[in-house]
Design an enzyme around this catalytic site. Structure first.
Site, PDB file in Angstrom:
ATOM      1  N   ASP A  64      -4.740 -25.911 -42.696  1.00 54.76           N
ATOM      2  CA  ASP A  64      -5.811 -26.553 -43.449  1.00 54.76           C
ATOM      3  C   ASP A  64      -7.015 -25.629 -43.605  1.00 54.76           C
ATOM      4  O   ASP A  64      -7.095 -24.575 -42.960  1.00 54.76           O
ATOM      5  CB  ASP A  64      -6.258 -27.832 -42.748  1.00 54.76           C
ATOM      6  CG  ASP A  64      -5.250 -28.958 -42.885  1.00 54.76           C
ATOM      7  OD1 ASP A  64      -4.466 -28.931 -43.848  1.00 54.76           O
ATOM      8  OD2 ASP A  64      -5.241 -29.856 -42.020  1.00 54.76           O
ATOM      9  N   TYR A 125       0.222 -23.800 -31.559  1.00 51.06           N
ATOM     10  CA  TYR A 125      -1.200 -23.751 -31.891  1.00 51.06           C
ATOM     11  C   TYR A 125      -2.032 -23.731 -30.604  1.00 51.06           C
ATOM     12  O   TYR A 125      -1.637 -24.307 -29.584  1.00 51.06           O
ATOM     13  CB  TYR A 125      -1.613 -24.989 -32.687  1.00 51.06           C
ATOM     14  CG  TYR A 125      -1.239 -24.979 -34.146  1.00 51.06           C
ATOM     15  CD1 TYR A 125      -2.143 -24.550 -35.119  1.00 51.06           C
ATOM     16  CD2 TYR A 125       0.011 -25.425 -34.569  1.00 51.06           C
ATOM     17  CE1 TYR A 125      -1.817 -24.563 -36.463  1.00 51.06           C
ATOM     18  CE2 TYR A 125       0.346 -25.443 -35.917  1.00 51.06           C
ATOM     19  CZ  TYR A 125      -0.567 -25.008 -36.858  1.00 51.06           C
ATOM     20  OH  TYR A 125      -0.227 -25.018 -38.174  1.00 51.06           O
TER      21      TYR A 125
END
Length: 289
Positions: A64, A125
């Site tokens: 994003d 992540y």
């Protein structure tokens, strides 16, 4: 785009990193917004002196706006003659053409069965947080969130581990039409580095939209004492959005690594992933967070 590498083309794997601060995410968008995909595809067309749109990238995980990547993977199918002509100098030429917030570290001919998205086994992540009273080191401010409360890392780690496994993460996801919120978290933990930065690390086969940043928001509430260690699990089991769960800012999040099977297992892994994504409970979006 076809799922198969077309005759006369070569599938090329790109290993890359980027600072997501000034990008509107990975994927190309209308309206001239700056994206990672757009910059790399433009650079490929320029350095190979090809003006068409044949250099469309497929990525392991679509990050994003504001999210960074250290170990992103993508692939592109190039005409064989173009690859043969440019392969020796393409990496250096891209380094000269790409903006300084994107780096391509390797360009390699992909083995049979490779697909950056569907052959991936997992994405890892890390979200970084600073809880020092004086704030975050100015040199780290673009990659570390400042949390103005002291954090209990042991309690956060216990809460994170309660979310490991395959679950419906509707309570932590932004719903998308026709998409499932079932995901499998393979590993989830919290640690404090020697410099005081707290790292929240999660590895899963794929993630729902906003899932990682929502889970981090819940863990921060646990770590600073606003909620107990069992609260994130109770939220999960409720399967509805809780107004107390905040989606934290994107700049603390980095895609660190994408894992793939051995070369002789790539084709089977890709077939499995495509088959699962065709089922009602499919994991349809292997991207971000």
């Amino acid at each position: 785009m076809s799922d198969e590498v077309q005759p006369g083309r070569v599938r090329v794997r790109l290993d890359l990193s980027y600072d997501g601060t000034d990008f509107s995410g990975w994927a190309k968008q209308a309206g001239g917004r700056r994206t990672v995909q757009g910059e790399i595809e433009d650079a490929l067309r320029t350095v190979t002196r090809s003006g068409d749109t044949m250099h469309e990238l497929t990525v392991a995980g679509r990050t994003d706006a504001g999210v960074h990547a250290r170990g992103q993977v993508a692939h592109v199918d190039l005409p064989a003659e173009l690859w043969a002509e440019h392969r020796e100098k393409l990496l250096r030429r891209l380094a000269g053409r790409l903006p300084k917030d994107i780096r391509v570290w390797a360009l390699t001919e992909a083995p049979a069965g490779f697909d950056a998205r569907f052959a991936a086994l997992w994405r890892r992540y890390v979200y970084r947080v600073g809880d020092q009273p004086g704030g975050v080191d100015p040199l780290l401010r673009g990659h570390v969130l400042w949390h103005d409360w002291a954090l209990d890392v042991a309690v956060m780690d216990a809460a994170a581990k309660s979310l490991i496994g395959e679950h419906d993460f509707a309570a932590y996801a932004k719903r998308r039409e026709g998409a499932t919120t079932v995901r499998e978290i393979l590993a989830f933990g919290v640690r404090r580095r020697t410099d005081g930065i707290v790292e929240i690390e999660v590895r899963a086969d794929a993630f729902c939209h906003n899932q990682v940043r929502s889970m981090v928001g819940a863990l921060l509430f646990v770590g600073d004492g606003h909620r107990d260690a069992d609260w994130p699990r109770r939220v999960l089991e409720a399967r509805v959005r809780d107004s107390a769960v905040h989606v934290v800012r994107p700049h603390g999040l980095t895609l660190e690594e994408v894992g793939y099977p051995a070369d002789d297992c790539l084709a089977e892994r890709q077939r499995q992933a495509r088959r699962v994504r065709g089922e009602p409970h499919a994991i349809s979006r292997p991207g971000p967070s």
